[in-house]
Design a protein around this motif. Structure first.
Motif, mmCIF file in Angstrom:
data_model
loop_
_atom_site.group_PDB
_atom_site.id
_atom_site.type_symbol
_atom_site.label_atom_id
_atom_site.label_comp_id
_atom_site.label_asym_id
_atom_site.label_seq_id
_atom_site.Cartn_x
_atom_site.Cartn_y
_atom_site.Cartn_z
ATOM 1 N N GLY A 224 -21.556 -24.392 62.826
ATOM 2 C CA GLY A 224 -21.172 -25.516 61.978
ATOM 3 C C GLY A 224 -20.575 -25.071 60.658
ATOM 4 N N LEU A 225 -19.867 -25.983 60.036
ATOM 5 C CA LEU A 225 -19.283 -25.773 58.713
ATOM 6 C C LEU A 225 -19.760 -26.885 57.802
ATOM 7 C CD1 LEU A 225 -15.592 -25.014 59.722
ATOM 8 C CD2 LEU A 225 -17.139 -23.422 58.603
ATOM 9 N N LEU A 226 -20.216 -26.522 56.626
ATOM 10 C CA LEU A 226 -20.626 -27.489 55.611
ATOM 11 C C LEU A 226 -19.639 -27.356 54.455
ATOM 12 C CD1 LEU A 226 -24.426 -26.567 55.580
ATOM 13 C CD2 LEU A 226 -23.332 -28.382 56.904
ATOM 14 N N LEU B 164 -34.469 -25.001 56.753
ATOM 15 C CA LEU B 164 -34.697 -24.936 55.305
ATOM 16 C C LEU B 164 -33.480 -24.349 54.587
ATOM 17 C CD1 LEU B 164 -38.396 -23.666 55.171
ATOM 18 C CD2 LEU B 164 -37.562 -25.966 54.644
ATOM 19 N N ALA B 165 -32.861 -23.351 55.205
ATOM 20 C CA ALA B 165 -31.666 -22.738 54.613
ATOM 21 C C ALA B 165 -30.521 -23.747 54.539
ATOM 22 C CB ALA B 165 -31.246 -21.519 55.420
ATOM 23 N N GLU B 166 -30.307 -24.516 55.604
ATOM 24 C CA GLU B 166 -29.236 -25.524 55.609
ATOM 25 C C GLU B 166 -29.478 -26.588 54.541
ATOM 26 O OE1 GLU B 166 -27.796 -27.229 59.290
ATOM 27 O OE2 GLU B 166 -28.446 -25.421 60.347
ATOM 28 N N ARG B 167 -30.705 -27.028 54.407
ATOM 29 C CA ARG B 167 -31.033 -28.035 53.387
ATOM 30 C C ARG B 167 -30.731 -27.496 51.985
ATOM 31 N NH1 ARG B 167 -36.842 -29.581 53.774
ATOM 32 N NH2 ARG B 167 -36.163 -30.367 55.791
ATOM 33 N N ALA B 168 -31.128 -26.253 51.733
ATOM 34 C CA ALA B 168 -30.880 -25.646 50.425
ATOM 35 C C ALA B 168 -29.384 -25.446 50.185
ATOM 36 C CB ALA B 168 -31.613 -24.311 50.327
ATOM 37 N N VAL B 169 -28.648 -25.056 51.217
ATOM 38 C CA VAL B 169 -27.212 -24.839 51.076
ATOM 39 C C VAL B 169 -26.485 -26.158 50.799
ATOM 40 C CG1 VAL B 169 -25.132 -24.223 52.386
ATOM 41 C CG2 VAL B 169 -27.068 -22.664 52.315
ATOM 42 N N ARG B 170 -26.897 -27.235 51.439
ATOM 43 C CA ARG B 170 -26.274 -28.549 51.158
ATOM 44 C C ARG B 170 -26.428 -28.908 49.676
ATOM 45 N NH1 ARG B 170 -25.011 -31.063 56.064
ATOM 46 N NH2 ARG B 170 -26.299 -30.348 57.786
ATOM 47 N N LYS B 171 -27.607 -28.677 49.127
ATOM 48 C CA LYS B 171 -27.822 -28.924 47.693
ATOM 49 C C LYS B 171 -26.969 -27.987 46.853
ATOM 50 C CE LYS B 171 -32.528 -30.679 47.527
ATOM 51 N NZ LYS B 171 -33.893 -30.384 47.107
ATOM 52 N N ALA C 104 -19.739 -23.570 53.641
ATOM 53 C CA ALA C 104 -20.743 -22.672 54.218
ATOM 54 C C ALA C 104 -20.562 -22.616 55.726
ATOM 55 C CB ALA C 104 -22.150 -23.156 53.882
ATOM 56 N N LEU C 105 -20.650 -21.428 56.270
ATOM 57 C CA LEU C 105 -20.611 -21.218 57.715
ATOM 58 C C LEU C 105 -22.040 -21.071 58.193
ATOM 59 C CD1 LEU C 105 -18.039 -19.526 56.407
ATOM 60 C CD2 LEU C 105 -17.668 -19.023 58.806
ATOM 61 N N VAL C 106 -22.401 -21.805 59.232
ATOM 62 C CA VAL C 106 -23.737 -21.716 59.815
ATOM 63 C C VAL C 106 -23.587 -20.959 61.138
ATOM 64 C CG1 VAL C 106 -25.758 -22.976 60.610
ATOM 65 C CG2 VAL C 106 -24.339 -23.929 58.770
ATOM 66 N N TRP C 107 -24.090 -19.724 61.177
ATOM 67 C CA TRP C 107 -23.939 -18.883 62.359
ATOM 68 C C TRP C 107 -24.994 -19.212 63.403
ATOM 69 C CZ3 TRP C 107 -19.886 -15.651 63.064
ATOM 70 C CH2 TRP C 107 -19.114 -15.365 61.949
ATOM 71 N N GLU C 108 -24.560 -19.382 64.664
ATOM 72 C CA GLU C 108 -25.480 -19.554 65.799
ATOM 73 C C GLU C 108 -25.901 -18.183 66.317
ATOM 74 O OE1 GLU C 108 -26.793 -22.284 67.346
ATOM 75 O OE2 GLU C 108 -25.921 -23.534 65.774
ATOM 76 N N PRO D 136 -16.124 -17.174 47.143
ATOM 77 C CA PRO D 136 -15.962 -17.119 48.597
ATOM 78 C C PRO D 136 -16.841 -18.183 49.263
ATOM 79 C CG PRO D 136 -17.482 -15.433 47.897
ATOM 80 C CD PRO D 136 -16.949 -16.077 46.637
ATOM 81 N N PRO D 137 -16.585 -18.473 50.533
ATOM 82 C CA PRO D 137 -17.532 -19.323 51.261
ATOM 83 C C PRO D 137 -18.890 -18.622 51.313
ATOM 84 C CG PRO D 137 -15.494 -19.064 52.494
ATOM 85 C CD PRO D 137 -15.440 -18.096 51.342
ATOM 86 N N ILE D 138 -19.916 -19.368 51.631
ATOM 87 C CA ILE D 138 -21.227 -18.754 51.863
ATOM 88 C C ILE D 138 -21.559 -18.918 53.338
ATOM 89 C CG2 ILE D 138 -22.120 -18.903 49.520
ATOM 90 C CD1 ILE D 138 -23.464 -21.477 50.142
ATOM 91 N N GLU D 139 -22.553 -18.175 53.784
ATOM 92 C CA GLU D 139 -22.924 -18.227 55.194
ATOM 93 C C GLU D 139 -24.438 -18.192 55.340
ATOM 94 O OE1 GLU D 139 -21.223 -14.858 57.215
ATOM 95 O OE2 GLU D 139 -22.045 -13.438 55.777
ATOM 96 N N ILE D 140 -24.890 -18.806 56.418
ATOM 97 C CA ILE D 140 -26.313 -18.788 56.770
ATOM 98 C C ILE D 140 -26.428 -17.938 58.020
ATOM 99 C CG2 ILE D 140 -28.314 -20.132 57.485
ATOM 100 C CD1 ILE D 140 -27.016 -22.545 56.047
ATOM 101 N N VAL D 141 -27.192 -16.850 57.903
ATOM 102 C CA VAL D 141 -27.363 -15.918 59.007
ATOM 103 C C VAL D 141 -28.845 -15.829 59.327
ATOM 104 C CG1 VAL D 141 -26.994 -13.550 59.786
ATOM 105 C CG2 VAL D 141 -25.367 -14.593 58.198
#
Length: 172
Positions: free
Chosen positions: A84-86, A56-63, A73-77, A21-26
């Motif tokens: 955003g979507l990565l 830090l979460a976005e940086r780790a998710v990009r890797k 990855a969905l980045v929740w505001e 599945p996609p992942i998400e940053i919450v």
């Protein structure tokens, strides 16, 4: 998936890799949680990691996207707004194209060595490619003509529904 098309169990058949599945940053105020995206309310998402802040979460998710089979990855505001979507480069484009060598239509990611299937009928290849795009969360499905020109480009549901546009409400 359609086992008749894949030829599961046939001599030389290769099993389709499992989809993720996609992942998400919450962010909950104190920390940012990276977890698998779950669309139904009854299933608890699998937490992958926790970070001090969203940056830090976005940086780790990009890797993680570049080294894993997670498609995006969905980045929740906020609880109802995606900022955003990565995308994992391997899941940016799925292509239906004609192979002169095989004399058939192939369905394969643009950046990967893996081919999902090879079919004689163009409409069957397109139908199967649409289901692959949904199951594997490919960003774009590119359908080419027999001559190799791009005939259609079908966007992922997150892009068609414009979930990152200002004012769009989206429920996790």
């Amino acid at each position: 998936m359609d086992d008749a098309i894949l030829g599961t169990g046939a001599i030389g058949a290769v099993s389709v890799p499992p989809s993720k599945p996609p992942i998400e940053i919450v962010a909950d105020g104190r920390e940012s949680v990276v977890r698998e995206f779950v669309s139904d309310d009854e299933t608890d998402p699998k937490v992958l990691s926790t970070y001090e802040n969203r940056r830090l979460a976005e940086r780790a998710v990009r890797k993680q996207l570049s080294t894993s089979r997670y498609p995006c990855a969905l980045v929740w505001e906020t609880d109802h707004s995606v900022g955003g979507l990565l995308w994992n480069d391997q899941f940016k484009r799925l292509r239906v194209s004609y192979s002169q060598l095989q004399r058939a239509w192939t369905v394969a990611p643009v950046t990967d060595e893996f081919m999902f299937c090879s079919l004689q009928e163009h409409r069957h290849a397109c139908r199967f490619a649409r289901s692959i795009q949904r199951i594997y969360e490919f960003k774009h499905l590119e359908i080419r003509t027999k001559a190799g020109a791009v005939d259609r480009l079908i966007d992922h549901r997150f892009l068609r529904q414009s979930i990152t546009d200002s004012g769009v409400q989206f429920t996790r």
